[in-house]
Design an enzyme around this catalytic site. Structure first.
Site, mmCIF file in Angstrom:
data_model
loop_
_atom_site.group_PDB
_atom_site.id
_atom_site.type_symbol
_atom_site.label_atom_id
_atom_site.label_comp_id
_atom_site.label_asym_id
_atom_site.label_seq_id
_atom_site.Cartn_x
_atom_site.Cartn_y
_atom_site.Cartn_z
ATOM 1 N N HIS A 114 19.572 -15.054 -6.106
ATOM 2 C CA HIS A 114 20.012 -16.043 -5.589
ATOM 3 C C HIS A 114 21.287 -16.803 -6.240
ATOM 4 O O HIS A 114 21.743 -17.305 -5.288
ATOM 5 C CB HIS A 114 18.905 -16.908 -5.153
ATOM 6 C CG HIS A 114 18.939 -18.144 -6.314
ATOM 7 N ND1 HIS A 114 18.156 -17.255 -7.750
ATOM 8 C CD2 HIS A 114 19.127 -19.124 -6.870
ATOM 9 C CE1 HIS A 114 18.357 -18.428 -8.692
ATOM 10 N NE2 HIS A 114 18.343 -19.283 -8.208
ATOM 11 N N LYS A 168 21.492 -13.721 -15.332
ATOM 12 C CA LYS A 168 21.815 -14.036 -17.225
ATOM 13 C C LYS A 168 20.089 -13.552 -17.618
ATOM 14 O O LYS A 168 19.520 -14.229 -16.729
ATOM 15 C CB LYS A 168 21.994 -15.249 -16.557
ATOM 16 C CG LYS A 168 22.606 -16.344 -18.105
ATOM 17 C CD LYS A 168 24.043 -15.865 -18.502
ATOM 18 C CE LYS A 168 24.513 -16.402 -19.961
ATOM 19 N NZ LYS A 168 23.999 -15.370 -20.833
ATOM 20 N N LYS A 188 14.199 -21.194 -15.156
ATOM 21 C CA LYS A 188 14.764 -21.624 -16.377
ATOM 22 C C LYS A 188 15.877 -22.398 -15.735
ATOM 23 O O LYS A 188 16.006 -23.175 -15.940
ATOM 24 C CB LYS A 188 14.505 -19.900 -17.544
ATOM 25 C CG LYS A 188 13.963 -21.977 -18.616
ATOM 26 C CD LYS A 188 14.888 -20.820 -19.915
ATOM 27 C CE LYS A 188 13.806 -19.616 -20.481
ATOM 28 N NZ LYS A 188 14.003 -19.180 -21.496
ATOM 29 N N ASP A 197 20.065 -26.843 -13.549
ATOM 30 C CA ASP A 197 20.908 -26.935 -13.318
ATOM 31 C C ASP A 197 21.795 -25.514 -13.441
ATOM 32 O O ASP A 197 22.578 -26.106 -13.991
ATOM 33 C CB ASP A 197 21.128 -28.189 -12.898
ATOM 34 C CG ASP A 197 20.612 -28.817 -11.420
ATOM 35 O OD1 ASP A 197 20.254 -28.225 -10.505
ATOM 36 O OD2 ASP A 197 20.565 -30.259 -12.139
ATOM 37 N N LYS A 208 16.766 -9.927 -17.861
ATOM 38 C CA LYS A 208 16.506 -9.922 -19.384
ATOM 39 C C LYS A 208 16.536 -8.515 -19.773
ATOM 40 O O LYS A 208 16.354 -7.880 -18.926
ATOM 41 C CB LYS A 208 14.815 -9.837 -19.203
ATOM 42 C CG LYS A 208 14.746 -10.464 -21.077
ATOM 43 C CD LYS A 208 14.902 -11.908 -21.336
ATOM 44 C CE LYS A 208 14.328 -12.458 -22.165
ATOM 45 N NZ LYS A 208 14.427 -13.598 -22.213
HETATM 46 N N1 GLU Z 1 17.538 -15.312 -24.887
HETATM 47 C C1 GLU Z 1 17.797 -17.099 -24.194
HETATM 48 C C2 GLU Z 1 16.342 -17.357 -23.791
HETATM 49 O O1 GLU Z 1 15.734 -16.546 -23.315
HETATM 50 C C3 GLU Z 1 18.643 -16.934 -23.718
HETATM 51 C C4 GLU Z 1 19.290 -16.484 -22.642
HETATM 52 C C5 GLU Z 1 20.866 -16.789 -22.311
HETATM 53 O O2 GLU Z 1 21.351 -17.513 -23.389
HETATM 54 O O3 GLU Z 1 21.321 -16.074 -21.541
HETATM 55 O O4 GLU Z 1 16.556 -18.132 -22.790
#
Ligand code: GLU
Length: 475
Positions: free
Chosen positions: A70, A75, A99, A104, A111
């Protein structure tokens, strides 16, 4: 046994998140199909590739899951562990979506994971595996500054992120934005100051904010403020280590620290920096001179304390130990440390649980700052630091003239200071965590939601619905 339960009778990790999602969905009036779309994992890339280790060829199993598109890029971190499996990576990708929405950060969740034990593999071989994994991601268009941006997670750190960047750059030479293909890099390789400690510091800011709210503290029979609170931290990886240090510095009392090999306990408080020195010198926290050993590390979770911070892996608090947990507040620094069955037990006991999708979002928040830095090709503070210092100096001169008083050198130093990168990153993180906390709490109060986790999910899902609507996908 329901269809969602596995052989041992517990739910799959992905089903746990679905359960939490469904609880929140009761507070959202939108067509069911649209909620199903938000819940589903969009893309799952499972790969096997060969790597020559010594004289043998080993087949490595690895994943990258993009839960939601979306917002782009996707990330999320990459973990190296023997426990990596598709269900786990799908769940962690979903948690990333929720998260990011809460704090924001304009990304979809993703992942990655490689099923290896980095502690038993030489760094040369970890490098080989990391580079091969990156080229697999490039081949399938699963990495790139505008596509999907990995970061560190359990078992990975700055070193692995450097290798990922270097591999990406060598296959995409000339891409002026290549630095933004991965975050959590060392500062010398385009990283941002403050990323390493960001998740632990975010945990600290979130819990500190909760401890400042009188109503919340009184509801669990505690005084306002963090000073003197008794804290237990489980897991001393990057997140647990930094969280422990920040809590200790702020005047909280760290009564126990737990690691894989066992835990240590001192009712009067552990000196966190001394414990880390001991850990570095001995390879174990056990036998720390000013503490008692607890052989069975899981028992540390059950000690009397005010705040318990699980900062390692998922499902450490489950239906079999939940009844014995005595903390008044649990801060989920790890992803998914409490199973849904345990969650219900703890909820009934009246504990405050600060959920992972809010509390450990500091890492991705600062990753976002790093990504922005990489795309703008300039260090934070570079343009304004000197300007601010000059303006402050002018102000000071005027104040000294008007008040006919000389300000001391020490005071001057403090007032004149222009913002450095670390100052800007930390204030951005602090502001994000404080705002996030109050948005969740306000929503919880206004909709009379039973706990913070459900309120956090409602907040997050509403934001995702809003972006889908703006994309014109949900009419
Ligand atoms: N691995 C971290 C998490 O679970 C950071 C992820 C990130 O910075 O993209 O939030």
């Amino acid at each position: 046994m329901s269809k969602n339960q596995n052989k041992t009778g517990s739910y799959s990790f992905f089903n746990c998140i679905e359960k939490n999602f469904d609880k929140a969905a009761r507070f959202i009036s939108i067509e069911k199909g649209l909620l199903e779309q938000i819940k589903a994992c969009n893309s799952v890339y499972r790969m096997h590739f060969p790597v020559k280790i010594g004289k043998e060829i080993k087949v490595i199993e690895a994943y990258r899951v993009q839960h939601s598109h979306h917002k782009l890029p996707c990330k999320g971190g990459i973990r190296y562990s023997m426990k990596v499996n598709q269900d786990e990576i799908m769940t962690l990708a979903a948690l990333m979506t929720y998260k990011c929405a809460i704090v924001d950060v304009p990304f979809g969740g993703a992942k990655g994971g490689i099923k290896i034990d980095p502690q038993t593999i030489s760094s040369e071989n970890i490098e080989k595996i990391t580079r091969r994994y990156t080229s697999e991601l490039i081949k399938k268009n699963f990495i790139g500054p505008g596509i999907d941006v990995p970061a560190p997670d359990y078992g990975t750190g700055e070193r692995e992120m450097s290798w990922i960047f270097d591999t990406f750059l060598s296959l995409r030479s000339g891409d002026v934005d290549a630095l933004a293909c991965v975050t959590g890099k060392p500062v010398s390789q385009g990283g941002v100051r403050g990323r390493k400690e960001a998740t632990g510091l975010g945990v600290f800011y979130g819990i500190r904010e909760l401890c400042h709210v009188k109503e919340e503290m009184y509801s669990v029979g505690l005084d306002v403020g963090l000073v003197g609170k008794k804290i237990i931290i489980q897991g001393l990886g990057n997140v647990g280590y930094h969280a422990a240090s920040f809590f200790h510095e702020s005047g909280a009392i760290i009564i126990a620290l737990a690691e894989r090999e066992g835990a240590i306990y001192n009712e009067k408080g552990l000196n966190v920096s001394k414990v880390f020195l001991h850990l570095r010198n001995n390879g174990s926290i056990l036998n720390f001179p000013e503490a008692k050993n607890i052989e069975n590390t899981e028992k540390a979770l059950e000690l009397e304390c005010d705040i318990l911070i699980p900062a390692a892996l998922e499902n450490v608090i489950h239906k079999n130990n939940a009844n014995r947990i005595k903390a008044k507040i649990i801060g989920e620094a790890a992803n998914g440390p409490i199973t849904p069955e345990a969650d219900e037990i703890l909820d009934k006991k009246g504990m405050i649980i600060v959920p992972d999708i809010y509390l450990n979002a500091g890492g991705v928040t600062v990753s976002y700052f790093e990504w922005l830095k990489n795309l703008s090709h300039v260090r934070y503070g570079r343009m304004e630091k000197k300007f601010r210092e000059n303006v402050n100096a002018e102000f000071l001169k005027i104040i000294e003239t008007v008040c006919k008083k000389k300000i001391s050198i020490e005071e001057k130093k403090m007032i004149l200071r222009g913002p450095r990168e670390i100052d800007l990153v930390r204030s951005g993180l602090e502001d994000t965590m404080i705002n996030g906390f109050h948005k969740i709490r306000d929503l919880k109060k206004s909709l009379k939601i039973e706990n913070m986790r459900t309120a956090a999910f409602v907040l997050s899902i509403n934001k995702i619905i809003d972006s889908y609507e703006k994309l014109g996908i949900f009419p």
